[in-house]
Design a protein around this motif. Structure first.
Motif, mmCIF file in Angstrom:
data_model
loop_
_atom_site.group_PDB
_atom_site.id
_atom_site.type_symbol
_atom_site.label_atom_id
_atom_site.label_comp_id
_atom_site.label_asym_id
_atom_site.label_seq_id
_atom_site.Cartn_x
_atom_site.Cartn_y
_atom_site.Cartn_z
ATOM 1 N N ARG A 71 0.816 -1.209 0.000
ATOM 2 C CA ARG A 71 0.000 0.000 0.000
ATOM 3 C C ARG A 71 0.856 1.267 0.000
ATOM 4 N N ASP A 92 -3.707 -1.786 -3.329
ATOM 5 C CA ASP A 92 -4.408 -2.264 -2.139
ATOM 6 C C ASP A 92 -5.282 -3.439 -2.553
ATOM 7 N N THR A 94 -7.599 -4.862 -1.141
ATOM 8 C CA THR A 94 -9.015 -4.712 -0.812
ATOM 9 C C THR A 94 -9.727 -3.776 -1.787
ATOM 10 N N ASP A 95 -8.972 -3.139 -2.673
ATOM 11 C CA ASP A 95 -9.522 -2.241 -3.693
ATOM 12 C C ASP A 95 -9.064 -2.754 -5.055
ATOM 13 N N LYS A 96 -9.898 -3.536 -5.702
ATOM 14 C CA LYS A 96 -9.523 -4.203 -6.946
ATOM 15 C C LYS A 96 -9.034 -3.228 -8.010
ATOM 16 N N THR A 98 -7.126 -0.830 -7.869
ATOM 17 C CA THR A 98 -5.726 -0.413 -7.741
ATOM 18 C C THR A 98 -4.749 -1.487 -8.204
ATOM 19 N N ASN A 126 -10.508 -1.046 5.938
ATOM 20 C CA ASN A 126 -11.000 -2.251 5.244
ATOM 21 C C ASN A 126 -10.021 -3.417 5.337
ATOM 22 N N ARG A 131 -12.360 -8.839 4.403
ATOM 23 C CA ARG A 131 -11.938 -8.036 3.259
ATOM 24 C C ARG A 131 -10.469 -8.245 2.904
ATOM 25 N N HIS A 139 -9.674 -10.659 -5.264
ATOM 26 C CA HIS A 139 -9.339 -9.597 -6.209
ATOM 27 C C HIS A 139 -8.055 -9.919 -6.977
#
Length: 294
Positions: A71, A92, A94-96, A98, A126, A131, A139
């Motif tokens: 991150r 990240d 948890t944030d696809k 990115t 998150n 997650r 992800h």
């Protein structure tokens, strides 16, 4: 889908999983040398974590091209340094959204990410078990498949560091306690998703992690737990081992799993025990891997 990049051949063969036909495998290196020659690019997710740091440095030293995913790119550079074959990438799990920019050119993914089993400040952003340990892995799997479909150059292997207890959390302590907030359920779901994805996988289930770097909020971090003379590794295809496991041994098992093609579509548990162990010897790891598959 055309497979490119990582290649390896070893002296062993592997039985295909029940119900699945054997497929040609390719991973890393060539069979012309007893020491595999790295080819392709490995994405290490969680590169600034304990196992991730060790694994990234091992891969770089062995000559692999490595993308260190974290991150915080500045933190990654600080912890892992710079090298001509090391690329620090920010994203990240948890944030696809990115992750897509990190995947082009990648031939293998090793996921060493994780969070705490019980609520801590680490859950902020998150980063709770559902997650981080499930959706984050999902992800990564999805983005790896999407990149393969887009470029025609599929990921040859996805290595996932899971945990001991993923099949025993409903059988009482200690794993029922460890799973109080769902961390083992999340990892089990991630395992199942990876296995069903169609990607060639290796799943590693270590016991409680010991040795530096201490990056997690757990008992071994508090007491600075060390493996000491426990340099040997017990391996099993069953989810049955309970002993503590050195982070260095976990990282080496991931590297060795990538090197040896017969470890594709394999799930194994591991623990550290008293003895000299295989260290970084490729032949010794092959011997131990093949013994559990005999």
């Amino acid at each position: 889908m055309r497979r490119t990049g990582l290649r390896v051949s070893t002296g062993g063969s592997r039985r295909p999983p029940c119900g699945r036909a054997a497929r040609p495998v390719s991973c890393m290196a060539s069979s012309s040398s007893s020491t595999p020659t790295p080819q392709g690019t490995v994405l290490v997710a969680g590169a600034t974590g304990g196992v991730g740091q060790i694994l990234t440095k091992k891969l770089v030293e062995r000559g692999f091209n490595v993308k260190a995913l974290s991150r915080n790119k500045e933190k990654s550079v600080e912890l892992l340094g710079t090298a001509s074959n090391l690329d620090h990438v920010e994203g990240d799990i948890t944030d696809k959204g990115t992750l897509s920019s990190c995947m082009p050119g990648v031939s293998a993914v090793v996921c060493t990410t994780g969070t705490t089993a019980f609520p801590t400040l680490r859950w902020l952003g998150n980063n709770d078990p559902e997650r981080n340990s499930y959706l984050g892995v999902k992800h990564l799997v999805d983005v790896a498949k999407e990149e393969g479909e887009k470029s025609g150059k599929g990921v040859d292997r996805f290595v996932f560091v899971s945990s001991a207890g993923v099949k025993r959390y409903d059988q009482g302590p200690p794993y029922s306690i460890l799973n109080a907030f769902g961390v083992l359920v999340a990892k089990e779901k991630a395992e199942d998703y990876l296995i069903s994805s169609g990607l060639r996988y290796t799943i590693v289930r270590p016991g409680r992690l010991t040795d530096a770097p201490y990056t997690s909020y757990d008992l071994n971090t508090l007491i600075k737990g060390e493996s000491g003379t426990r340099k040997e590794v017990n391996l099993s295809l069953e989810e049955e081992l309970d002993g503590e496991t050195s982070r260095a041994a976990v990282a080496e098992s991931c590297l060795q799993s990538l090197l040896h093609s017969f470890m594709a579509d394999t799930t194994f548990s591991m623990e550290s025990v008293v003895g000299e162990g295989p260290g970084t010897d490729d032949a010794e790891w092959v011997k131990r891997f093949q013994e559990i598959q005999a």
